[in-house]
Design a protein around this motif. Structure first.
Motif, mmCIF file in Angstrom:
data_model
loop_
_atom_site.group_PDB
_atom_site.id
_atom_site.type_symbol
_atom_site.label_atom_id
_atom_site.label_comp_id
_atom_site.label_asym_id
_atom_site.label_seq_id
_atom_site.Cartn_x
_atom_site.Cartn_y
_atom_site.Cartn_z
ATOM 1 N N PRO A 1 -1.678 8.098 5.263
ATOM 2 C CA PRO A 1 -0.740 9.229 5.280
ATOM 3 C C PRO A 1 -1.521 10.548 5.439
ATOM 4 N N PHE B 1 -3.429 2.595 8.767
ATOM 5 C CA PHE B 1 -2.853 3.946 8.746
ATOM 6 C C PHE B 1 -3.073 4.621 7.403
ATOM 7 N N TYR C 1 -9.116 -6.137 2.790
ATOM 8 C CA TYR C 1 -8.581 -5.416 3.942
ATOM 9 C C TYR C 1 -7.560 -4.374 3.513
ATOM 10 N N PHE C 2 -7.752 -3.168 4.026
ATOM 11 C CA PHE C 2 -6.885 -2.034 3.688
ATOM 12 C C PHE C 2 -6.174 -1.549 4.954
ATOM 13 N N PRO C 3 -5.062 -0.793 4.787
ATOM 14 C CA PRO C 3 -4.252 -0.431 5.961
ATOM 15 C C PRO C 3 -4.989 0.400 7.020
ATOM 16 N N CYS D 1 2.813 -1.699 5.062
ATOM 17 C CA CYS D 1 1.424 -2.154 5.250
ATOM 18 C C CYS D 1 0.882 -2.700 3.941
ATOM 19 N N MET D 2 0.123 -3.785 4.033
ATOM 20 C CA MET D 2 -0.380 -4.398 2.807
ATOM 21 C C MET D 2 -1.882 -4.187 2.633
ATOM 22 N N VAL D 3 -2.304 -4.306 1.393
ATOM 23 C CA VAL D 3 -3.727 -4.417 1.072
ATOM 24 C C VAL D 3 -3.981 -5.894 0.793
ATOM 25 N N ILE E 1 -7.593 6.016 1.490
ATOM 26 C CA ILE E 1 -6.610 4.956 1.216
ATOM 27 C C ILE E 1 -7.178 3.957 0.205
ATOM 28 N N SER F 1 0.843 -1.193 0.000
ATOM 29 C CA SER F 1 0.000 0.000 0.000
ATOM 30 C C SER F 1 0.876 1.240 0.000
ATOM 31 N N ALA F 2 0.222 2.387 0.072
ATOM 32 C CA ALA F 2 0.947 3.659 0.114
ATOM 33 C C ALA F 2 1.641 3.860 1.457
ATOM 34 N N VAL F 3 1.304 3.005 2.427
ATOM 35 C CA VAL F 3 1.905 3.145 3.753
ATOM 36 C C VAL F 3 3.014 2.112 3.907
ATOM 37 N N ASN G 1 -7.095 5.544 -3.286
ATOM 38 C CA ASN G 1 -5.701 5.559 -3.735
ATOM 39 C C ASN G 1 -5.304 4.174 -4.244
ATOM 40 N N PHE H 1 -3.098 12.454 2.499
ATOM 41 C CA PHE H 1 -4.266 11.935 1.788
ATOM 42 C C PHE H 1 -5.537 12.706 2.150
ATOM 43 N N LEU I 1 1.194 9.599 10.282
ATOM 44 C CA LEU I 1 0.147 8.682 9.838
ATOM 45 C C LEU I 1 -1.082 8.880 10.726
#
Lengths: 490, 490
Positions: free
Chosen positions: B71, B69, B65-67, A34-36, B126, A29-31, B129, B74, B117
């Motif tokens: 940024p 955190f 599932y997405f992070p 951290c994964m999607v 997120i 991910s963008a972080v 993105n 965003f 974050l």
């Protein structure tokens, strides 16, 4: 194949990354770190969750939910825990942002927390602080609670599923009146994990105990299951800890026993995580893509129609309709891939990449002959079979595939447990063959650390079924009474 | 009752808090504003999750599932979103703690993040993105994804379930090729929520749209379901947003249409949270404890044996054994409470407090007579019934109870929707009766804000079934074409 997957022999590590991404399991991910988890990958994780959750409930546990944040001071309360977990972690220091007047969003320094909060890396501290309020007498015990949650450990080098800053897991936290009960719980949950790994993931595991050096920070004893990946490296697939009274003492959790004495409570904790997704991929898959054991495959059977005319398609639709209901009645999950935007060859490659255990291809000539083409993902074999009795055959075949995937991994694993009696042999085998090296060790942390420095191998576990045997440590030559398993590990 | 629950008439707010805590649903944690959801409360939430998740999947959605955190930058990308969400939030600024040499754990200032974050308050940013990488052509659409997750909003005044710094929820995020499709999705999910509220929670809801002022930050249109609590205050139980192309524009998400044109993607998002637990408690329960609709009750039937001798107990056990299997075959969940540490009266009070819909009490004389005592939690009535056919009777009765709880809430709600035509009447009714006040409003944000300042009432929604009707705004006397619902709200 044109799938853009590096082969295992070329670069195993890159193969793994390519596969996770191309098969739509997960992505970065963008972080940082951290994964999607993408829908296809999450579908597999959901199946793991459902099966484990059922087992947890069958063994008397309930789910609950505890806060994401832990006050910083909590980590100082259990001496060894702080070193293990309070170091690399996400720290919340403020609770507000503001506009700086130039249209920039900045941290509002007026909104600084009195005490910093740590995003949970594991929840022993906050949970034992809570249990203090739940436990007064032996009547309140045992407490058998599990939590499904996200946790954060600020890893510097991350890999999808295997090591990510945020990951998903379950953490069981139990409280007992006696040490014996807590140990029995610890061992029971190790068995639940081992059975899950072998029967569902189709990954054979060694059950063992960690050495002092590799123990969970705060545990008196850490049990683990260790799996072997195709590159000869080990992967810790689950742990179950006997925590003694450490957290009860740190958080002042006492109970009145049947005899009326005030005593500290005994504890266990145990967990598995999305790391299992990595184990699943690395244990079975090949250069063409994923190989999923049927018990975890979101789609167990894909049916691909091959046709030229609308009439042929209508014929196939009618047939597949009947087959689908038969399969659904047998509890088989399936997808009829009749997209008209893609050719059959493209579909074959896609479902091969995604590890669907069985593929049924059926065309106009098959309809005339009363046959279909059945392709197995695990063996990469195809056969023409009768339509009559097909659903039943598929149902049986799925069990066979589950077993075959396990047997293959078991054979590989067993071929990669080698008894080694000298340090030279140890170093050679570690480089040339990998796998678990079963050796005598003098039982000291120092030896373990020096072997790790020199070879990168660690003691994965002292197997529960290790037999007593006189020997000498491969490194120091000092006496030893049992073999332990060394390996390089993920 | 000795349960330590304040009565509703004495202090409704305290009654709610007492009940949530005494019934073992949840409690406050050591972290300001964060709750612990206890096993009994979490069991209810799990049932909500399972039923909703099934409906989401039936309507074509997958989980992902997405992070955790996001940024900081965003939040600046979507203009109205930043004001709504980037203000009160948990900010992660560092990624390491250290020992200061005196045994204190402090934040390591060398481990400051380049960009702060934010712990997600909601995940549009997120996720959009991420969607940029998933969408190229119309073939990739729609994307129908849902996430079950924890989110954090730094609320200053918190209440268990209703408003907590961390809460659990699901957030659906969908991407579409056309506005029409995205709107249809938004409306469909509102219907899923409304049906869930009415059929499962047994809470009647008004389906409506929010005014501009109450809209989700970043939405073109927010649909909602509004419920009424027993104290006459409204509670927003779920929202579904049509986001237009706002997030696609903010995160540059375009697709090639069938006609070969590059266009921005259309979006919806929708969510319900652990707030529903609060709605469930406040809509139905009484001064004796929870009243749970059978479809959500973790235990639908509790069976309490009453005996003096071991022989009597053995007789009862044998009978309950048979009854239990019959009930389980009918899908009824039950608990046989044969603890010998507590008396029947204690057990009655405990299960009443926990809202178990039906209680079966059975003693030695009942066994002779072939009867049991059956007590309904919703009506607080008891009757002696034949053992013959009991399982079937219970099964039917559970449906009746579900319906009765709903009808009671519906009657109360309908009695508390009042048409009001003057501001004086508005103010009087708001204080004396509460509920939804259906009035004409001039359509301006200013009037809405002034009414809120003066009375604390807000426009809960413009009901979807509002009919066109000429009228004048109760506050300004300006013309209006339809009534809206005002209420004080949680």
């Amino acid at each position: 194949m044109g799938k853009g997957i590096t082969s295992r022999s070329e670069d195993y590590s890159q193969w793994y990354n390519d596969l996770v991404i191309k098969a739509d399991l997960a992505e970065y991910s963008a972080v940082r770190g951290c994964m999607v988890i993408k829908p296809y990958g999450y579908g597999i994780w959901e199946r793991m969750q459902a099966i484990l959750d059922k087992r947890f409930k069958e063994t008397g546990h309930s789910n609950a939910y505890f806060p994401l944040f832990i006050p910083k001071s909590f980590f100082s309360k259990e001496a060894s825990h702080v070193d293990g977990f309070a170091k690399e972690c996400a720290v919340v220091t403020h609770y507000r942002l503001k506009n700086d007047g130039n249209g920039n969003i900045i941290v509002d320094e007026d909104a600084k927390l009195e005490e910093e909060l740590i995003v949970r890396p594991t929840s022993e501290t906050i949970i034992w602080n809570t249990y203090r309020g739940w436990i007064e007498s032996y009547r309140d015990l045992p407490i058998l609670v599990n939590q499904w949650a996200n946790v954060v450990r600020w890893e510097m080098r991350t890999r999808l599923f295997l090591r990510t800053a945020e990951f998903l897991w379950q953490e069981g936290h139990t409280a007992h009146a006696t040490a014996e009960e807590a140990i029995a719980e610890t061992e029971q949950m190790l068995d639940v994990y081992a059975e899950f790994a072998e029967k569902i993931l189709a990954v054979p595991v060694v059950r063992g105990r960690k050495t002092e050096n590799e123990r969970f920070a705060g545990a008196l004893d850490t049990y683990c299951i260790e799996a072997l990946m195709q590159d000869g490296k080990a992967l810790q697939a689950g742990t179950s800890h006997f925590l003694g009274q450490n957290f009860a003492k740190a958080f002042d959790v006492k109970f009145t026993s049947k005899e009326g004495k005030l005593e500290h409570v005994w504890a266990s904790s145990w967990g598995v995580s999305t790391r299992l997704m990595g184990a699943l991929v690395m244990a079975h898959s090949d250069d063409q893509g994923l190989i999923l054991p049927p018990k975890l495959a979101p789609i167990q059977v894909v049916i691909v129609p091959i046709y030229k005319t609308e009439e042929e398609k209508a014929n196939l639709d009618a047939y597949v309709d009947g087959l689908s209901s038969e399969l659904k009645n047998l509890g088989v999950s399936l997808k009829y891939d009749d997209r008209d935007t893609q050719r059959p060859g493209f579909k074959f490659a896609e479902w091969e990449l995604k590890g669907v255990p069985l593929r049924v291809a059926i065309g106009a000539r098959d309809m005339q002959n009363g046959t279909v083409e059945l392709a197995r993902r695990d063996t990469q074999t195809k056969e023409t079979v009768e339509q009559a009795g097909l659903a039943g055959k598929i149902h049986t075949l799925l069990d066979e595939i589950q077993d075959n995937i396990y047997q293959k991994a078991l054979k590989f694993r067993d071929e990669h447990i080698t008894e080694v009696n000298s340090y030279d042999e140890f170093k050679t085998l570690l480089e040339e063959k990998g796998g678990f090296l079963s050796c005598h060790w003098d039982g000291t942390v120092e030896t373990e650390k020096r072997v790790k420095e020199e070879t990168k191998a660690t003691i994965r576990c002292i197997p529960l079924d290790a037999k007593e045997e006189e020997g000498v440590c491969i490194f120091t030559g000092k006496p030893s009474k049992q073999r332990v398993l060394f390996a390089k590990a993920y």
